[in-house]
Design a protein around this motif. Structure first.
Motif, PDB file in Angstrom:
ATOM      1  N   ARG A 247      33.719  68.343 -15.819  1.00 31.53           N
ATOM      2  CA  ARG A 247      34.017  67.405 -14.729  1.00 31.53           C
ATOM      3  C   ARG A 247      33.282  66.084 -14.886  1.00 31.53           C
ATOM      4  NH1 ARG A 247      31.833  66.087  -9.632  1.00 31.53           N
ATOM      5  NH2 ARG A 247      30.151  67.608  -9.904  1.00 31.53           N
ATOM      6  N   TRP A 279      33.859  59.220 -16.141  1.00 28.61           N
ATOM      7  CA  TRP A 279      34.610  60.026 -15.170  1.00 28.61           C
ATOM      8  C   TRP A 279      34.505  59.427 -13.770  1.00 28.61           C
ATOM      9  CZ3 TRP A 279      32.733  62.309 -10.754  1.00 28.61           C
ATOM     10  CH2 TRP A 279      31.351  62.302 -10.590  1.00 28.61           C
ATOM     11  N   ASN A 283      37.910  58.632 -11.928  1.00 30.89           N
ATOM     12  CA  ASN A 283      38.294  59.489 -10.785  1.00 30.89           C
ATOM     13  C   ASN A 283      37.944  58.867  -9.443  1.00 30.89           C
ATOM     14  OD1 ASN A 283      39.079  61.310 -12.741  1.00 30.89           O
ATOM     15  ND2 ASN A 283      37.225  62.550 -12.583  1.00 30.89           N
ATOM     16  N   PRO A 285      35.475  59.309  -7.093  1.00 28.80           N
ATOM     17  CA  PRO A 285      35.448  60.400  -6.115  1.00 28.80           C
ATOM     18  C   PRO A 285      35.198  59.961  -4.675  1.00 28.80           C
ATOM     19  CG  PRO A 285      33.453  60.400  -7.459  1.00 28.80           C
ATOM     20  CD  PRO A 285      34.399  59.433  -8.089  1.00 28.80           C
TER      21      PRO A 285
END
Length: 560
Positions: A247, A279, A283, A285
């Motif tokens: 991840r 990431w 992404n 988040p």
């Protein structure tokens, strides 16, 4: 010579057409009716109301908008005295929504126990205001209820409606007796602001568990940070929350054959080759990557896996640290000694022992002997007696796992509680009022700017608002019922505009055409002097309002 009376002209009613058209696809005037709503359509209204309240609790977007719109349209039908006739497409959609909502709530309820606790906590923040809003809504509904009450001819129906409405009103008047919010308190009783601990650093401003993330957290001047520690295959403590590297790193690109391996099964030389920041930008988040400055964006993109020693070097003079550990696989060479290796790294960093909150239960006695100054912290909810027996001074729990009473009991025993993960100011405010000593947060940069609880209300002031609101509501409701009874009680609503062609929607178009022609011939031969002479129309459930000038001309031609 035949004298022709001009046909009655009705002013276009755009709003009413939209109301009945959207709700029941009754766009034409002759399709509308002031007749009493059928029992079947009343049942659909009850289903619609039930769906509205269910979706109000569960869905806050999409489906809620659809159901709310239909419910408001139904109330508007009642307000203007129109017969409710929900279109069959709406009925299918309504039943689909209701069934889906019930099934989803039943399924998710078993998986998200903590989320239901979240609902109860949120009510502590909103219940006083929701009560006022609900009271205003029910008071406003008294106009519709009183109107229907006055129009009803059966005493039984009147009594049932009045009793149901009265029960709801009385329940709302007494609801504050059940409301318990920690923010209903005297201002002088408010405790100090909870300390803020950055969850894996500052994960909204930088990739979690990276050096940049902890630097950002220190810049916020918060109380401490929380980190997840893992030991590499060659004995180097590093920071990683997940069991695998998939991840938060590019391991699938660099070591695709090892992507599903436990993170502790990598040597540090291999971990150093991984990127731990891309990431975060890809992404996004927390939807915050777009707000980074150019320099921060480039720095985040080049982050690597962080050593425990490097993180401690950043925070040792500025913040405390909560350390959590992952269990190692049995095949790990340091499986039985990872606690010792980690302790050596912490003590070698020079950080004050009092600044370290030690969370793992494994080898706790060993840790207490080697580092007696660590704050022994438990991730399990224990009573005060057991905590003192085990030498634990702090609890680290999810905020749904403790009550306001628990917080007070721990504080009385000189024990502190840290709750995670608290990101919203309203939740932070509730926990502040409850007396929580510290919270772990992803949004430390937001919570540090909260100067005081969002709202704080003395009990006497709340009681005054409660009683005043109830009295105003009661007076308004009584006045509305008296006025509506006086206004509508003696009115017989039999007039041409209200005797609509409700039967027309249930007859074939051929029958409607025949009735139109009969009405025209009646006007031509007899001369309609006033609306009371439209007996032919009223006997068959029709009104002359559906007769158009074109119909009148065509009928005259057929006569000639």
């Amino acid at each position: 010579m035949v004298k022709h009376q001009p046909l009655q002209y009705y002013e276009p009613q755009l709003c009413l057409s939209c109301l009945t058209g959207i709700y029941g696809c009754r766009w034409k005037r002759y399709q509308r009716s002031h007749d009493d709503t059928t029992k079947w359509e009343r049942l659909w209204f009850l289903i619609l109301t039930s769906s509205f309240f269910l979706t109000l609790v569960w869905f806050y977007f999409w489906w809620e908008v659809l159901v709310t719109t239909r419910w408001i349209l139904a109330l508007c039908h009642i307000a203007v005295g129109q017969q409710m006739n929900l279109h069959w497409l709406h009925k299918i959609g309504l039943m689909t929504t209701l069934i889906t909502t019930v099934v989803t709530m039943s399924s998710i309820a078993q998986l998200w126990d903590d989320e239901w606790e979240m609902v109860f906590i949120s009510l502590q923040a909103t219940a006083p205001f929701l009560h006022i809003g609900a009271l205003a809504a029910v008071t406003a509904l008294s106009w519709l209820i009183a109107g229907q009450f006055a129009r009803m001819e059966k005493a039984t129906a009147q009594m049932l409606m009045f009793t149901a409405y009265l029960a709801v009103v009385v329940a709302l008047y007494l609801v504050p007796l059940t409301i318990s919010s920690p923010c209903i308190m005297e201002k002088k009783a408010l405790g100090p602001k909870p300390a803020i601990i950055g969850h894996r650093g500052a994960p909204m401003l930088a990739p979690e568990n990276t050096l940049m993330s902890f630097q950002k957290a220190v810049e916020q001047k918060i109380y401490g940070v929380q980190a997840d520690v893992v030991l590499s295959y060659d004995g180097v403590p590093f920071l990683m929350h997940d069991k695998t590297l998939r991840r938060t790193t590019n391991v699938e690109e660099v070591f695709p054959e090892l992507a599903y391996e436990h993170s502790s099964m990598f040597n540090w030389t291999d971990l150093e080759k991984l990127n731990a920041g891309e990431w975060f930008l890809q992404n996004d988040p927390f939807w915050t990557a777009g707000s980074l400055s150019r320099s921060d964006y480039l720095e985040a993109a080049n982050q690597s896996v962080c050593k425990l020693a490097d993180m401690l070097e950043v925070v040792k003079d500025n913040a405390s640290v909560i350390l959590n550990f992952q269990e190692l696989p049995l095949a790990h060479p340091y499986y039985s000694t990872y606690i010792n290796v980690t302790l050596e790294t912490i003590l070698a960093s020079g950080i004050r022992q009092q600044a370290v909150m030690w969370l793992p239960d494994a080898e706790r006695q060993l840790v207490k002997r080697i580092a007696p100054g660590f704050q022994q912290t438990s991730g399990l909810k224990l009573d005060t007696r057991r905590m003192k027996e085990k030498g634990i001074v702090k609890l680290n729990l999810r905020y749904t796992k403790v009550t306001n009473e628990d917080v007070r009991d721990y504080a009385t025993a000189n024990l502190s509680v840290n709750l995670y993960t608290v990101n919203e100011p309203w939740l932070f405010s509730i926990l502040w009022c409850a007396g929580v000593q510290s919270v772990t947060s992803d949004s430390s940069h937001v919570l540090r700017k909260v100067p005081s609880p969002i709202w704080l209300m003395p009990p006497d002031e709340y009681r005054l608002i409660w009683i005043t609101s109830d009295l105003i509501s009661f007076i308004v409701i009584v006045g509305v019922f008296i006025f509506q009874k006086w206004r509508l009680g003696s009115i017989r609503t039999y007039n041409p505009e209200q005797i609509m062609l409700s039967a027309a929607v249930r007859r074939s178009s051929r029958d409607v055409k025949i009735m139109k022609e009969k009405l025209i011939f009646s006007e031509i031969n007899n001369g309609v002097e006033n609306t009371d002479e439209l007996s032919l129309c009223s006997e068959n459930g029709y009104s002359n309002e559906m007769v158009t000038p074109t119909d009148h001309r065509d009928a005259k031609l057929r006569m000639n």
